[in-house]
Design a protein around this motif. Structure first.
Motif, PDB file in Angstrom:
ATOM      1  N   TRP A  68       0.471   8.189   4.200  1.00 41.28           N
ATOM      2  CA  TRP A  68       0.671   8.645   2.832  1.00 41.28           C
ATOM      3  C   TRP A  68       1.263   7.556   1.950  1.00 41.28           C
ATOM      4  O   TRP A  68       1.994   6.693   2.420  1.00 41.28           O
ATOM      5  CB  TRP A  68       1.640   9.830   2.792  1.00 41.28           C
ATOM      6  CG  TRP A  68       1.248  10.997   3.623  1.00 41.28           C
ATOM      7  CD1 TRP A  68       1.625  11.247   4.908  1.00 41.28           C
ATOM      8  CD2 TRP A  68       0.421  12.097   3.229  1.00 41.28           C
ATOM      9  NE1 TRP A  68       1.078  12.434   5.350  1.00 41.28           N
ATOM     10  CE2 TRP A  68       0.342  12.977   4.337  1.00 41.28           C
ATOM     11  CE3 TRP A  68      -0.241  12.430   2.052  1.00 41.28           C
ATOM     12  CZ2 TRP A  68      -0.384  14.163   4.292  1.00 41.28           C
ATOM     13  CZ3 TRP A  68      -0.960  13.608   2.005  1.00 41.28           C
ATOM     14  CH2 TRP A  68      -1.035  14.467   3.112  1.00 41.28           C
ATOM     15  N   ARG A 108       3.229  12.923  -2.373  1.00 39.87           N
ATOM     16  CA  ARG A 108       2.810  12.303  -1.108  1.00 39.87           C
ATOM     17  C   ARG A 108       1.289  12.253  -1.148  1.00 39.87           C
ATOM     18  O   ARG A 108       0.616  13.252  -0.878  1.00 39.87           O
ATOM     19  CB  ARG A 108       3.333  13.132   0.060  1.00 39.87           C
ATOM     20  CG  ARG A 108       3.087  12.556   1.435  1.00 39.87           C
ATOM     21  CD  ARG A 108       3.700  13.427   2.506  1.00 39.87           C
ATOM     22  NE  ARG A 108       5.141  13.332   2.529  1.00 39.87           N
ATOM     23  CZ  ARG A 108       5.836  12.436   3.225  1.00 39.87           C
ATOM     24  NH1 ARG A 108       5.191  11.547   3.969  1.00 39.87           N
ATOM     25  NH2 ARG A 108       7.149  12.418   3.201  1.00 39.87           N
ATOM     26  N   VAL A 152      -2.798  10.906  -0.769  1.00 41.52           N
ATOM     27  CA  VAL A 152      -3.816  10.316   0.101  1.00 41.52           C
ATOM     28  C   VAL A 152      -5.195  10.679  -0.459  1.00 41.52           C
ATOM     29  O   VAL A 152      -5.384  11.767  -1.011  1.00 41.52           O
ATOM     30  CB  VAL A 152      -3.684  10.823   1.551  1.00 41.52           C
ATOM     31  CG1 VAL A 152      -4.012  12.311   1.669  1.00 41.52           C
ATOM     32  CG2 VAL A 152      -4.565  10.022   2.511  1.00 41.52           C
TER      33      VAL A 152
END
Length: 202
Positions: A119, A130, A132
């Motif tokens: 992340w 967080r 991604v």
């Protein structure tokens, strides 16, 4: 067998977010109205925040300003966690990379591995994201231009039937010259405090 397991897990993840119809390849928008369809039985089935940045209200905002609006929608006034999960499609990743303002935040973000995922910890004025990229969004057409912000404290995956595999001896049965494996699993989402989550359309 391994590839089938990866494909099964990807479909389960996408269905949990967008619903079964999206995974089947249903069109993202209604052809007559141009508005987003609701693909039920996923996270979007709950009354979470939805921000459609393609609407005229947001047409003059750049991607950094849109993401500020998204963070406000997700974090403000709902008693959620200070840290949220931010999962975005490939086209959203490109938009962010093309924004000098947002790219500075990405460059300054710490990297951390949690739950087996690498992340980026992005600090905003509202809380920590967080983040991604999920390449799988790109396999669902216009969902490549979408993102979700999720409060992990207010969502839970309930497993009704654990993931199991069952071999089918089709050769002995005289059906065809192959031995197949059936993967089975049954899960559902429990979503609490829906306003701590957000679906974003860019």
């Amino acid at each position: 067998k391994e590839q089938a397991l990866y494909d099964f897990r990807w479909q389960a993840e996408m269905q949990a977010i967008f619903g079964a119809d999206a995974v089947k390849g249903e069109n993202f928008r209604d052809s007559s109205t141009g508005r987003r369809k609701l693909h039920m039985r996923g996270l979007l089935d709950f009354p979470i925040n939805t921000v459609d940045f393609t609407e005229d209200t947001y047409k003059d905002l750049d991607i950094a300003e849109k993401l500020n609006v998204a963070c406000e929608e997700a974090f403000a006034g709902n008693n959620g966690s200070e840290e949220r999960i931010f999962i975005y499609g490939p086209e959203v990743a490109t938009m962010m990379a093309n924004s000098a303002t947002w790219q500075k935040r990405m460059d300054a973000a710490k990297t951390e591995v949690k739950w087996g995922v690498k992340w980026k910890l992005i600090e905003t004025n509202f809380g920590t994201l967080r983040g991604v990229m999920q390449p799988g969004f790109g396999l669902l057409g216009d969902y490549s231009k979408c993102a979700v912000i999720v409060d992990p404290a207010n969502i839970r995956r309930i497993e009704q039937v654990s993931l199991t595999s069952r071999s089918l001896d089709l050769k002995s049965a005289g059906v065809r010259n192959s031995n197949d494996v059936v993967l089975e699993e049954s899960t559902t989402l429990e979503v609490t405090n829906p306003k701590t989550h957000a679906f974003l359309i860019f």
